[in-house]
Design a protein around this motif. Structure first.
Motif, PDB file in Angstrom:
ATOM      1  N   ALA A   1       0.493  -5.087  -0.496  1.00 29.13           N
ATOM      2  CA  ALA A   1      -0.406  -5.834  -1.382  1.00 29.13           C
ATOM      3  C   ALA A   1      -1.835  -5.594  -0.925  1.00 29.13           C
ATOM      4  O   ALA A   1      -2.147  -5.734   0.258  1.00 29.13           O
ATOM      5  CB  ALA A   1      -0.083  -7.336  -1.365  1.00 29.13           C
ATOM      6  N   SER A   2      -2.718  -5.233  -1.868  1.00 26.34           N
ATOM      7  CA  SER A   2      -4.095  -4.910  -1.500  1.00 26.34           C
ATOM      8  C   SER A   2      -4.965  -4.873  -2.744  1.00 26.34           C
ATOM      9  O   SER A   2      -4.476  -4.831  -3.869  1.00 26.34           O
ATOM     10  CB  SER A   2      -4.144  -3.558  -0.787  1.00 26.34           C
ATOM     11  N   HIS A   3      -6.287  -4.858  -2.528  1.00 26.78           N
ATOM     12  CA  HIS A   3      -7.214  -4.696  -3.645  1.00 26.78           C
ATOM     13  C   HIS A   3      -7.214  -3.254  -4.142  1.00 26.78           C
ATOM     14  O   HIS A   3      -7.377  -3.002  -5.331  1.00 26.78           O
ATOM     15  CB  HIS A   3      -8.628  -5.110  -3.235  1.00 26.78           C
ATOM     16  N   GLN A   4      -7.032  -2.296  -3.244  1.00 26.70           N
ATOM     17  CA  GLN A   4      -7.032  -0.887  -3.614  1.00 26.70           C
ATOM     18  C   GLN A   4      -5.997  -0.163  -2.779  1.00 26.70           C
ATOM     19  O   GLN A   4      -5.904  -0.367  -1.568  1.00 26.70           O
ATOM     20  CB  GLN A   4      -8.409  -0.261  -3.387  1.00 26.70           C
ATOM     21  N   ILE A   5      -5.218   0.707  -3.428  1.00 26.32           N
ATOM     22  CA  ILE A   5      -4.203   1.483  -2.721  1.00 26.32           C
ATOM     23  C   ILE A   5      -4.326   2.935  -3.157  1.00 26.32           C
ATOM     24  O   ILE A   5      -4.271   3.249  -4.353  1.00 26.32           O
ATOM     25  CB  ILE A   5      -2.781   0.961  -3.002  1.00 26.32           C
TER      26      ILE A   5
ATOM     27  N   THR B   1       4.355  -5.422   4.405  1.00 23.95           N
ATOM     28  CA  THR B   1       3.070  -5.950   4.871  1.00 23.95           C
ATOM     29  C   THR B   1       2.604  -7.128   4.030  1.00 23.95           C
ATOM     30  O   THR B   1       2.808  -7.156   2.809  1.00 23.95           O
ATOM     31  CB  THR B   1       1.972  -4.867   4.824  1.00 23.95           C
ATOM     32  N   GLY B   2       1.972  -8.082   4.725  1.00 23.07           N
ATOM     33  CA  GLY B   2       1.274  -9.143   4.027  1.00 23.07           C
ATOM     34  C   GLY B   2       0.039  -8.581   3.337  1.00 23.07           C
ATOM     35  O   GLY B   2      -0.248  -7.385   3.427  1.00 23.07           O
ATOM     36  N   PRO B   3      -0.740  -9.411   2.648  1.00 23.53           N
ATOM     37  CA  PRO B   3      -1.870  -8.925   1.847  1.00 23.53           C
ATOM     38  C   PRO B   3      -2.996  -8.334   2.678  1.00 23.53           C
ATOM     39  O   PRO B   3      -3.357  -8.863   3.730  1.00 23.53           O
ATOM     40  CB  PRO B   3      -2.332 -10.170   1.085  1.00 23.53           C
TER      41      PRO B   3
ATOM     42  N   ARG C   1       1.495  -5.064  -5.085  1.00 22.50           N
ATOM     43  CA  ARG C   1       0.596  -5.964  -5.807  1.00 22.50           C
ATOM     44  C   ARG C   1      -0.806  -5.456  -5.518  1.00 22.50           C
ATOM     45  O   ARG C   1      -1.229  -5.398  -4.363  1.00 22.50           O
ATOM     46  CB  ARG C   1       0.731  -7.422  -5.368  1.00 22.50           C
ATOM     47  N   VAL C   2      -1.542  -5.092  -6.559  1.00 21.53           N
ATOM     48  CA  VAL C   2      -2.829  -4.426  -6.350  1.00 21.53           C
ATOM     49  C   VAL C   2      -3.793  -4.808  -7.467  1.00 21.53           C
ATOM     50  O   VAL C   2      -3.412  -4.899  -8.634  1.00 21.53           O
ATOM     51  CB  VAL C   2      -2.633  -2.885  -6.275  1.00 21.53           C
TER      52      VAL C   2
ATOM     53  N   LEU D   1       7.700  -9.247  -1.340  1.00 24.54           N
ATOM     54  CA  LEU D   1       7.790  -9.740   0.041  1.00 24.54           C
ATOM     55  C   LEU D   1       7.697 -11.259   0.098  1.00 24.54           C
ATOM     56  O   LEU D   1       6.976 -11.891  -0.688  1.00 24.54           O
ATOM     57  CB  LEU D   1       6.673  -9.125   0.883  1.00 24.54           C
ATOM     58  N   ASP D   2       8.405 -11.819   1.067  1.00 23.91           N
ATOM     59  CA  ASP D   2       8.350 -13.268   1.282  1.00 23.91           C
ATOM     60  C   ASP D   2       8.406 -13.556   2.781  1.00 23.91           C
ATOM     61  O   ASP D   2       9.189 -12.944   3.512  1.00 23.91           O
ATOM     62  CB  ASP D   2       9.511 -13.969   0.568  1.00 23.91           C
ATOM     63  N   TYR D   3       7.512 -14.433   3.230  1.00 23.72           N
ATOM     64  CA  TYR D   3       7.582 -14.965   4.591  1.00 23.72           C
ATOM     65  C   TYR D   3       6.851 -16.300   4.587  1.00 23.72           C
ATOM     66  O   TYR D   3       6.090 -16.610   3.655  1.00 23.72           O
ATOM     67  CB  TYR D   3       6.980 -14.003   5.625  1.00 23.72           C
TER      68      TYR D   3
END
Length: 348
Positions: A253-257, A233-235, A270-271, A290-292
């Motif tokens: 990737a997120s602010h909270q997981i 997933t993207g951010p 990435r969090v 991830l890369d796109y």
């Protein structure tokens, strides 16, 4: 592909080190401007889904909602004897919905709240749910009415070792939401590009042996009952909430997981805040890979352009000793995937 949904979740902030204050301030201005523009364009936006900007604002809003719910519970208890059963059930359902909204408010704003405020608020939500459950037992015969979440008093006694038992309140499980998403799929490749979309929340539910590729940004992501899946997933601007995954690889990737009931799965994260796990085992963590095309712009939009290394700072709510939790580990470098490239073209 599901239809787009205008559900909106706002943005959130967190306390940063002094050296990052200026960059954080600039990021806030960008996100705030974007949030206000989208809010003004969305007539269906409700106050229950807004993200606040300070601890004091959150506490005021949270306390007001708490008092309102407590008042409704007390009122329902007083008038129940003179009210028909269908009206009682309707009132209880409305109170349950209000508690769900309060829980959602906490999830949206927990990124910037002090940890003790998060724990206190979680306990409040848990207490309200228990009070409502008790009221339902009093007012409606058990065989005719019950909530999906059973009373904790009916659960079997915990088998945790004494060293892990504590008064710490665990985050409650969130229900599967009626947001757009991919559901009930087996052995499929599922893709969604959020660029230009008005979708606020997206759900992945009941997937088996699927490849999921999500590009662009979304406000919140919910994952429920995934087995043997790869999810890229993207951010995500707000929260990612995960419940019941097994034998999966998840690049997020997120602010909270927050992760509940995960088994034998690898998380590349990435969090901004520390990831939370509970009732999980055999989970391993590594940095986001991830890369796109356009991902750097998406990371910047979500305020996730900087690597905080919090992917390795996992909080296990079921392990309260000072030593490392045995339920999670850092994925050895020789076993990691260095980079995953996906296409952002088209939906499926």
């Amino acid at each position: 592909m599901e239809d787009d949904d205008p559900n909106h979740q706002g943005l959130a902030t967190e306390t940063l080190d002094p050296a990052l204050q200026k960059k954080h301030h600039d990021m806030l201005e960008r996100l705030s401007a974007r949030h206000q523009a989208r809010k003004s364009d969305s007539p269906d936006s409700s106050s229950s889904s807004s993200t606040l900007e300070s601890t004091s604002s959150f506490l005021t809003r949270f306390s007001d909602s708490k008092r309102s719910i407590e008042s409704r519970i007390a009122e329902s208890r007083l008038v129940s004897s003179s009210t028909d059963s269908s009206k009682v059930k309707s009132d209880l359902a409305e109170i349950s919905f209000a508690i769900d909204n309060l829980e959602k408010l906490l999830a949206q704003n927990s990124y910037f709240l002090p940890s003790y405020e998060v724990r206190s608020s979680l306990k409040t939500v848990s207490d309200l749910k228990q009070n409502l459950e008790n009221l339902a037992v009093e007012l409606v015969p058990k065989k005719k009415f019950s909530f999906k979440t059973k009373s904790s008093s009916k659960k079997p006694e915990s088998k945790l070792p004494e060293s892990q038992k504590s008064d710490v309140v665990l985050p409650p499980k969130l229900p599967v939401r009626d947001s757009p998403g991919f559901r009930n799929k087996h052995g499929e490749t599922l893709s969604k590009n959020f660029k230009g979309s008005s979708i606020g929340e997206f759900t992945l539910s009941d997937l088996d042996s699927c490849q999921v590729r999500l590009t662009g940004t979304v406000n919140a992501l919910f994952l429920h009952r995934l087995k043997n899946c790869n999810v890229y997933t993207g951010p995500v601007i707000g929260s990612i909430l995960i419940d019941d995954v097994e034998d999966c690889v998840l690049v997020l990737a997120s602010h909270q997981i927050r992760i509940h009931c995960a088994r034998k799965s690898d998380f590349y994260l990435r969090v901004r805040s520390r990831p939370i796990i509970e009732d999980s085992n055999g989970v391993r963590f590594a940095p986001y890979c991830l890369d796109y095309e356009g991902i750097e712009e998406d990371l910047k939009t979500a305020g996730l352009e900087e690597e905080t290394k919090n992917w390795a700072n996992v909080d296990d709510f079921r392990w309260l000793r000072a030593v490392q939790s045995p339920n999670w580990s850092v994925l050895p470098e020789e076993e990691r995937v260095s980079s995953v490239s996906i296409s952002g073209d088209g939906d499926s």
